[in-house]
Motif scaffolding. Structure first.
Motif, mmCIF file in Angstrom:
data_model
loop_
_atom_site.group_PDB
_atom_site.id
_atom_site.type_symbol
_atom_site.label_atom_id
_atom_site.label_comp_id
_atom_site.label_asym_id
_atom_site.label_seq_id
_atom_site.Cartn_x
_atom_site.Cartn_y
_atom_site.Cartn_z
ATOM 1 N N PRO A 1 0.824 -1.206 0.000
ATOM 2 C CA PRO A 1 0.000 0.000 0.000
ATOM 3 C C PRO A 1 0.865 1.266 0.000
ATOM 4 O O PRO A 1 2.017 1.254 0.428
ATOM 5 N N PHE A 2 0.282 2.355 -0.472
ATOM 6 C CA PHE A 2 0.989 3.626 -0.597
ATOM 7 C C PHE A 2 1.625 4.080 0.719
ATOM 8 O O PHE A 2 2.712 4.645 0.720
ATOM 9 N N HIS A 3 0.977 3.812 1.850
ATOM 10 C CA HIS A 3 1.496 4.307 3.133
ATOM 11 C C HIS A 3 2.830 3.662 3.519
ATOM 12 O O HIS A 3 3.510 4.142 4.415
ATOM 13 N N ASP B 1 6.554 -0.699 -7.955
ATOM 14 C CA ASP B 1 5.296 -1.076 -7.326
ATOM 15 C C ASP B 1 4.189 -0.665 -8.288
ATOM 16 O O ASP B 1 4.453 -0.005 -9.298
ATOM 17 N N THR B 2 2.968 -1.011 -7.977
ATOM 18 C CA THR B 2 1.846 -0.542 -8.784
ATOM 19 C C THR B 2 1.716 0.973 -8.607
ATOM 20 O O THR B 2 2.268 1.542 -7.653
ATOM 21 N N ASP C 1 -0.828 2.639 -7.593
ATOM 22 C CA ASP C 1 -1.481 2.893 -6.304
ATOM 23 C C ASP C 1 -0.542 2.724 -5.127
ATOM 24 O O ASP C 1 -0.727 3.326 -4.076
ATOM 25 N N GLY C 2 0.478 1.884 -5.280
ATOM 26 C CA GLY C 2 1.419 1.626 -4.203
ATOM 27 C C GLY C 2 2.595 2.573 -4.164
ATOM 28 O O GLY C 2 3.425 2.501 -3.272
ATOM 29 N N GLY C 3 2.709 3.453 -5.143
ATOM 30 C CA GLY C 3 3.807 4.411 -5.150
ATOM 31 C C GLY C 3 4.569 4.459 -6.451
ATOM 32 O O GLY C 3 5.435 5.296 -6.638
ATOM 33 N N LEU D 1 5.371 3.421 1.396
ATOM 34 C CA LEU D 1 6.401 3.987 0.525
ATOM 35 C C LEU D 1 7.543 4.676 1.281
ATOM 36 O O LEU D 1 8.714 4.489 0.919
#
Length: 191
Positions: free
Chosen positions: A152-154, A178-179, A181-183, A156
Protein backbone atom coordinates in the motif's frame (compact mmCIF):
# COMPACT_ATOMS: atom_id res chain seq x y z
CA UNK A 1 4.15 -7.90 -24.09
CA UNK A 2 3.18 -4.38 -25.17
CA UNK A 3 5.04 -2.82 -22.24
CA UNK A 4 8.17 -4.86 -22.96
CA UNK A 5 8.00 -4.04 -26.69
CA UNK A 6 7.73 -0.31 -25.97
CA UNK A 7 10.62 -0.48 -23.51
CA UNK A 8 12.75 -2.29 -26.09
CA UNK A 9 11.98 0.47 -28.62
CA UNK A 10 13.12 3.03 -26.03
CA UNK A 11 16.36 1.03 -25.57
CA UNK A 12 15.61 0.21 -21.92
CA UNK A 13 18.24 -2.24 -20.67
CA UNK A 14 16.74 -3.40 -17.34
CA UNK A 15 13.00 -3.48 -16.67
CA UNK A 16 11.52 -4.24 -13.24
CA UNK A 17 7.82 -5.12 -13.01
CA UNK A 18 5.73 -5.08 -9.80
CA UNK A 19 5.29 -8.08 -7.56
CA UNK A 20 2.51 -10.46 -8.71
CA UNK A 21 2.20 -8.69 -12.08
CA UNK A 22 3.31 -11.57 -14.34
CA UNK A 23 1.44 -14.87 -13.91
CA UNK A 24 3.35 -18.07 -14.63
CA UNK A 25 1.20 -18.95 -17.63
CA UNK A 26 2.36 -15.90 -19.63
CA UNK A 27 6.03 -16.30 -18.68
CA UNK A 28 7.04 -18.24 -21.82
CA UNK A 29 5.31 -15.71 -24.10
CA UNK A 30 6.95 -12.84 -22.26
CA UNK A 31 10.35 -14.52 -22.55
CA UNK A 32 9.98 -14.51 -26.35
CA UNK A 33 9.73 -10.70 -26.53
CA UNK A 34 12.34 -9.52 -23.98
CA UNK A 35 15.21 -9.61 -26.49
CA UNK A 36 18.41 -8.10 -25.12
CA UNK A 37 16.69 -6.50 -22.13
CA UNK A 38 16.90 -8.01 -18.68
CA UNK A 39 13.36 -8.19 -17.31
CA UNK A 40 12.70 -8.72 -13.61
CA UNK A 41 9.23 -10.18 -14.16
CA UNK A 42 7.47 -9.37 -10.89
CA UNK A 43 6.61 -12.52 -8.94
CA UNK A 44 4.11 -15.34 -9.06
CA UNK A 45 3.22 -18.28 -6.85
CA UNK A 46 4.42 -21.69 -8.00
CA UNK A 47 1.41 -23.97 -8.29
CA UNK A 48 0.85 -27.61 -9.13
CA UNK A 49 -0.25 -26.47 -12.61
CA UNK A 50 2.88 -24.35 -13.17
CA UNK A 51 5.10 -27.23 -12.09
CA UNK A 52 3.24 -29.66 -14.33
CA UNK A 53 3.58 -27.30 -17.32
CA UNK A 54 7.40 -27.53 -17.08
CA UNK A 55 7.62 -23.84 -18.02
CA UNK A 56 10.65 -23.30 -15.77
CA UNK A 57 12.58 -26.16 -17.34
CA UNK A 58 11.69 -24.98 -20.86
CA UNK A 59 13.10 -21.57 -19.93
CA UNK A 60 16.31 -23.10 -18.55
CA UNK A 61 15.80 -23.43 -14.79
CA UNK A 62 14.93 -26.26 -12.41
CA UNK A 63 11.31 -26.31 -11.26
CA UNK A 64 10.88 -24.52 -7.90
CA UNK A 65 8.93 -25.88 -4.94
CA UNK A 66 5.16 -25.63 -4.99
CA UNK A 67 3.94 -22.77 -2.81
CA UNK A 68 6.99 -20.55 -3.26
CA UNK A 69 6.58 -17.04 -4.62
CA UNK A 70 9.34 -16.61 -7.19
CA UNK A 71 10.74 -13.69 -9.15
CA UNK A 72 11.74 -14.66 -12.70
CA UNK A 73 14.58 -12.76 -14.37
CA UNK A 74 14.46 -13.07 -18.16
CA UNK A 75 16.94 -12.37 -20.97
CA UNK A 76 16.97 -13.53 -24.60
CA UNK A 77 14.14 -16.01 -24.16
CA UNK A 78 15.57 -17.73 -21.08
CA UNK A 79 15.55 -17.42 -17.31
CA UNK A 80 18.72 -15.91 -15.85
CA UNK A 81 17.37 -16.52 -12.36
CA UNK A 82 14.31 -17.52 -10.40
CA UNK A 83 14.64 -15.84 -7.00
CA UNK A 84 12.31 -17.17 -4.28
CA UNK A 85 10.74 -14.65 -1.92
CA UNK A 86 12.15 -15.11 1.58
CA UNK A 87 9.66 -13.19 3.76
CA UNK A 88 5.91 -13.59 3.25
CA UNK A 89 3.65 -10.60 3.81
CA UNK A 90 0.73 -11.10 6.20
CA UNK A 91 -1.74 -12.15 3.47
CA UNK A 92 0.80 -14.73 2.21
CA UNK A 93 1.75 -16.27 5.55
CA UNK A 94 -0.90 -18.98 5.51
CA UNK A 95 0.04 -20.39 2.12
CA UNK A 96 3.47 -19.18 0.95
CA UNK A 97 6.56 -21.33 1.47
CA UNK A 98 9.55 -19.19 2.41
CA UNK A 99 12.48 -19.32 0.01
CA UNK A 100 15.56 -21.19 1.20
CA UNK A 101 18.21 -19.61 -1.03
CA UNK A 102 19.36 -16.25 -2.35
CA UNK A 103 21.98 -15.63 -5.00
CA UNK A 104 23.15 -12.56 -6.90
CA UNK A 105 21.99 -12.66 -10.52
CA UNK A 106 24.91 -12.97 -12.92
CA UNK A 107 24.21 -10.44 -15.67
CA UNK A 108 24.81 -10.97 -19.39
CA UNK A 109 27.84 -9.46 -21.10
CA UNK A 110 27.57 -5.69 -21.41
CA UNK A 111 25.46 -5.24 -18.26
CA UNK A 112 26.83 -4.11 -14.90
CA UNK A 113 26.44 -6.79 -12.32
CA UNK A 114 25.77 -8.89 -10.53
CA UNK A 115 22.27 -7.72 -9.66
CA UNK A 116 20.55 -8.41 -6.36
CA UNK A 117 16.81 -9.15 -6.44
CA UNK A 118 15.06 -8.49 -3.15
CA UNK A 119 11.31 -8.99 -3.36
CA UNK A 120 9.27 -6.52 -1.32
CA UNK A 121 9.74 -7.32 2.39
CA UNK A 122 13.06 -9.08 1.66
CA UNK A 123 14.38 -5.57 0.93
CA UNK A 124 13.10 -4.15 4.23
CA UNK A 125 13.79 -6.96 6.73
CA UNK A 126 17.59 -6.60 7.02
CA UNK A 127 17.55 -7.58 10.67
CA UNK A 128 15.81 -10.91 10.08
CA UNK A 129 17.65 -14.17 10.62
CA UNK A 130 16.88 -15.25 7.02
CA UNK A 131 18.42 -12.06 5.62
CA UNK A 132 21.55 -12.41 7.75
CA UNK A 133 22.00 -16.08 6.80
CA UNK A 134 21.11 -15.95 3.11
CA UNK A 135 21.61 -12.42 1.81
CA UNK A 136 23.92 -10.27 3.94
CA UNK A 137 27.34 -11.37 2.74
CA UNK A 138 26.29 -12.02 -0.86
CA UNK A 139 24.62 -8.62 -1.25
CA UNK A 140 28.05 -7.00 -1.12
CA UNK A 141 28.82 -8.64 -4.48
CA UNK A 142 25.94 -6.79 -6.17
CA UNK A 143 26.34 -3.62 -8.22
CA UNK A 144 22.65 -2.71 -7.95
CA UNK A 145 19.37 -4.03 -6.50
CA UNK A 146 15.99 -4.64 -8.16
CA UNK A 147 12.97 -4.51 -5.83
CA UNK A 148 9.62 -5.70 -7.20
CA UNK A 149 6.96 -4.74 -4.66
CA UNK A 150 3.22 -4.80 -4.05
CA UNK A 151 2.44 -2.76 -0.98
CA UNK A 152 0.00 0.00 0.00
CA UNK A 153 0.99 3.63 -0.60
CA UNK A 154 1.50 4.31 3.13
CA UNK A 155 4.54 1.96 3.16
CA UNK A 156 6.40 3.99 0.53
CA UNK A 157 8.40 6.05 3.06
CA UNK A 158 9.88 2.83 4.50
CA UNK A 159 10.97 1.65 1.06
CA UNK A 160 12.30 5.09 0.14
CA UNK A 161 14.34 5.26 3.34
CA UNK A 162 15.94 1.86 2.74
CA UNK A 163 16.48 2.64 -0.95
CA UNK A 164 18.28 5.91 -0.19
CA UNK A 165 20.37 4.17 2.45
CA UNK A 166 21.31 1.46 -0.05
CA UNK A 167 22.17 4.00 -2.75
CA UNK A 168 24.05 6.51 -0.62
CA UNK A 169 25.73 4.43 2.07
CA UNK A 170 26.47 1.28 0.07
CA UNK A 171 26.71 2.85 -3.41
CA UNK A 172 24.21 0.35 -4.83
CA UNK A 173 21.48 1.91 -6.97
CA UNK A 174 17.96 0.58 -6.35
CA UNK A 175 15.40 -0.05 -9.10
CA UNK A 176 12.09 -0.05 -7.21
CA UNK A 177 8.78 -0.96 -8.82
CA UNK A 178 5.30 -1.08 -7.33
CA UNK A 179 1.85 -0.54 -8.78
CA UNK A 180 0.79 3.07 -9.37
CA UNK A 181 -1.48 2.89 -6.30
CA UNK A 182 1.42 1.63 -4.20
CA UNK A 183 3.81 4.41 -5.15
CA UNK A 184 4.90 3.58 -8.67
CA UNK A 185 8.42 3.14 -9.95
CA UNK A 186 11.59 4.93 -8.87
CA UNK A 187 15.33 4.75 -9.40
CA UNK A 188 17.50 5.62 -6.39
CA UNK A 189 21.08 6.61 -7.20
CA UNK A 190 23.64 8.47 -5.11
CA UNK A 191 24.41 11.94 -6.47
Amino acid sequence: EAIVSHCRAWKVRVLVLPEYSVPWDVLADLAKVVGDMVVVAGTHTVTRASRKSRVYERLGMPTPREGEAVCPVLHRGKLLALQPKLNPARPEQSHMREGTRWDPVVMPDGFPGPMGVLVCLDFLFRESKRFRELVSERLNECRFVAVPSLTPFHTLPEFEGKAWEEARRYRRPVLYCDTADGGGTALYVDE
